[in-house]
Design a protein around this motif. Structure first.
Motif, PDB file in Angstrom:
ATOM      1  N   LEU A  16       0.815  -1.107  -0.043  1.00 52.49           N
ATOM      2  CA  LEU A  16      -0.047   0.038   0.186  1.00 52.49           C
ATOM      3  C   LEU A  16       0.927   1.231  -0.034  1.00 52.49           C
ATOM      4  O   LEU A  16       0.832   2.367  -0.759  1.00 52.49           O
ATOM      5  CB  LEU A  16      -0.793   0.094   1.240  1.00 52.49           C
ATOM      6  N   ARG A  19       2.476   2.375  -3.252  1.00 49.44           N
ATOM      7  CA  ARG A  19       1.606   2.914  -4.184  1.00 49.44           C
ATOM      8  C   ARG A  19       1.038   4.303  -3.931  1.00 49.44           C
ATOM      9  O   ARG A  19       0.065   4.745  -4.431  1.00 49.44           O
ATOM     10  CB  ARG A  19       0.517   1.904  -4.658  1.00 49.44           C
ATOM     11  N   SER A  20       1.465   4.727  -2.640  1.00 51.60           N
ATOM     12  CA  SER A  20       0.824   5.702  -2.150  1.00 51.60           C
ATOM     13  C   SER A  20       1.735   6.825  -1.519  1.00 51.60           C
ATOM     14  O   SER A  20       2.094   6.486   0.000  1.00 51.60           O
ATOM     15  CB  SER A  20      -0.295   5.482  -1.160  1.00 51.60           C
ATOM     16  N   GLU A  82      -7.572  -0.149   7.128  1.00 53.80           N
ATOM     17  CA  GLU A  82      -7.415  -0.252   5.811  1.00 53.80           C
ATOM     18  C   GLU A  82      -8.134  -1.522   4.922  1.00 53.80           C
ATOM     19  O   GLU A  82      -8.723  -1.522   3.989  1.00 53.80           O
ATOM     20  CB  GLU A  82      -5.843  -0.434   5.222  1.00 53.80           C
ATOM     21  N   ALA A  86     -11.249  -1.404   2.614  1.00 52.59           N
ATOM     22  CA  ALA A  86     -11.176  -2.458   1.412  1.00 52.59           C
ATOM     23  C   ALA A  86     -12.054  -3.572   1.535  1.00 52.59           C
ATOM     24  O   ALA A  86     -12.049  -4.306   0.495  1.00 52.59           O
ATOM     25  CB  ALA A  86      -9.741  -2.978   1.235  1.00 52.59           C
TER      26      ALA A  86
ATOM     27  N   ASN B  91      -6.901  -0.776  -3.746  1.00 53.69           N
ATOM     28  CA  ASN B  91      -5.584  -0.124  -3.926  1.00 53.69           C
ATOM     29  C   ASN B  91      -4.399  -0.860  -3.982  1.00 53.69           C
ATOM     30  O   ASN B  91      -3.364  -0.234  -3.927  1.00 53.69           O
ATOM     31  CB  ASN B  91      -5.587   0.877  -2.569  1.00 53.69           C
ATOM     32  N   ARG B 130      -4.053  -1.018 -10.594  1.00 54.04           N
ATOM     33  CA  ARG B 130      -5.042  -1.027  -9.562  1.00 54.04           C
ATOM     34  C   ARG B 130      -6.171  -1.813  -9.506  1.00 54.04           C
ATOM     35  O   ARG B 130      -6.837  -1.728 -10.777  1.00 54.04           O
ATOM     36  CB  ARG B 130      -5.233   0.240  -9.076  1.00 54.04           C
TER      37      ARG B 130
END
Lengths: 264, 245
Positions: A16, A19-20, A82, A86, B91, B130
């Motif tokens: 995570l 990618r962020s 998270e 999700a 994500n 994604r």
């Protein structure tokens, strides 16, 4: 306990972060910002109040350690969130992963983010305020351990509440730790509080750590019995939170609350 | 032969609601069993109990002849599922999602298996995309790829083709049928598409108000109750279940 599965929970959070950028920066942004604010405020107070009082030394160390504790708590609670956001919990618990392994994975995330955040804060304190947290020598180890166990306890307690009451209670991830500093002597001495609030502070392990640190800095006195008492309290909080979390998980399985966590 | 799944007298009660009542059924190796019924009949509750996501009030679940309550971890290495309500995290990338679940299921040569499944479900071009950016049909294919990661011997599919177009849906059905036959995998399949159920399932169970009302072969059952097809029988189960008892 299967450590490969524990590490996988950690790895999921690392993926995570990769990618962020905002998640990555978030690990140390708020802690560093708080240090800036309190650091410069104490510099100002020291200038108007006289350097002999040692305000910088008294406050910056407690701010760094308080943020260390909070990072552990948030590392656990937000990693759990998270998976709630999700809607991933059913996928995870439909695998051989058991709940204890999942919690261990969250703890690993909490520890890693606290270490990263702590290192950034120590560096910032050194460069901006010439403050060395390691001036306490080996004493820093038991102080950190007490806060570590209390941080774990807060993280697990928050997770249990969100698991029990659903995603709508996610605000607890931020509000539970915010409740602690006013009664823990992070920014001021416990003696400032009214006597009944001092009783509340007495049962919070961080208050003994921060008062103890302040006592070492301001009067050179180290109170080992106080530290020992804080350690006992932290361990009690830790085991209670762990017990509560496991109990809440069983409740969720019994009452079908996973569905709620998937849909709310 | 030991059934892949054996459910005996399974019940789930909430304070005011009996979601599943005294349900018993079994699935043999290589058999695909359809679990049918209107919304709220207890299908998902049953699947959740079989997966260990919900504790039964009473009854027993045996998978591969072993008590699930005692051998959960060992059993789940060879069980998998796909459900419309359990999408993979949006994500993470397609590859990351598959890798995380391959590790959790202890898949040997995870990278090779992921490659194989991405090819099989036509997901290779989305490897680093994604998951949240995929269309619902692509996400369903990803869910199915995840469901086959550990070469399951029991597969639970809750409306697996709900968001897939008819052409892809047909391909998916034939792959799962073929997979079940080749590997001796038992499959529990829920769907509201009766043509799909007729095509795929060896046997169906009709559930209403938490109870199994009817059981039989999908091509024979409608005639036994004077209905022209499975869809008409389904409508009767949903609207007038008492007329069938």
């Amino acid at each position: 306990m299967n450590f490969k599965r524990v590490f996988t929970i950690f790895l999921r959070q690392v993926f995570l972060l990769k990618r962020s950028v905002h998640r990555l920066v978030g690990i140390f942004y708020w802690s560093a910002l708080e240090l800036f604010l309190w650091g410069f405020l104490t510099v100002y107070l020291e200038r108007i109040g006289g350097a002999e009082f040692g305000v910088i030394t008294a406050v910056i160390g407690t701010v760094i350690l308080w943020n260390f504790l909070m990072r552990i708590q948030q590392g656990i609670a937000i990693s759990f969130l998270e998976d709630v956001w999700a809607r991933n919990l059913m996928n995870l618990f439909g695998t051989p992963l058991n709940f204890k392994e999942y919690v261990a994975g969250l703890v690993l995330v909490g520890v890693a983010s606290a270490v990263v955040s702590g290192m950034v804060m120590i560096a910032v304190a050194w460069f901006l305020f010439s403050y060395n947290l390691f001036q306490f020598g080996f004493l820093i180890v038991p102080y950190v351990l007490v806060l570590f166990f209390f941080g774990l306890a807060l993280g697990m307690y928050t997770t249990a509440m969100i698991l029990r009451f659903g995603p709508s209670s996610e605000i607890l991830a931020w509000s539970i730790p915010a409740l602690i500093p006013p009664f823990s002597g992070v920014f001021y001495s416990i003696s400032t509080l009214p006597s009944w609030l001092q009783t509340v502070a007495f049962f919070l392990p961080p208050s003994h750590v921060f008062e103890g640190m302040r006592s070492v800095v301001l009067s050179g006195v180290f109170d080992s019995s106080r530290l020992f008492f804080a350690g006992i309290l932290s361990v009690i909080f830790f085991f209670f939170a762990y017990w509560l979390l496991l109990r809440t998980y069983r409740f969720v399985l019994r009452e079908g609350k996973f569905t709620r966590l998937q849909t709310e | 032969m030991v059934p892949v799944l054996e459910v005996r007298n399974l019940s789930k009660n909430y304070s005011q609601l009996e979601a599943v009542h005294d349900v018993s059924f079994s699935i043999d190796e290589g058999e695909i069993v359809g679990l049918l019924g209107p919304n709220g009949a207890g299908k998902t509750t049953t699947i959740n109990m079989v997966l260990g996501l919900l504790t039964p009030t009473s009854g027993s679940i045996k998978i591969f002849g072993k008590d699930f309550a005692v051998n959960r971890e060992e059993i789940l290495y060879k069980v998998n599922f796909a459900a419309v309500y359990a999408q993979l995290p949006g994500n993470l990338s397609v590859w990351q999602n598959l890798y995380i679940f391959a590790r959790l299921y202890g898949v040997p040569d995870a990278r090779g298996k992921i490659q194989e499944l991405m090819k099989e479900f036509d997901l290779e071009k989305f490897s680093s995309s994604r998951t949240g950016f995929l269309s619902s049909g692509e996400q369903s294919r990803l869910n199915l790829a995840k469901a086959l990661l550990n070469n399951p011997r029991l597969l639970l599919l809750d409306e697996p083709t709900a968001s897939i177009d008819p052409s892809t849906s047909q391909i998916v059905r034939s792959r799962i049928k073929d997979y079940a036959r080749r590997n001796g995998t038992g499959v529990l399949w829920t769907s509201h598409n009766m043509h799909e159920i007729e095509e795929v399932c060896n046997r169906v169970l009709f559930v209403s108000h938490g109870k199994i009302l009817l059981e039989g072969k999908p091509k024979e059952l409608p005639a036994q109750y004077g209905k022209k097809d499975l869809e008409e029988l389904f409508i009767t189960v949903a609207r007038e279940p008492l007329s069938l008892q």
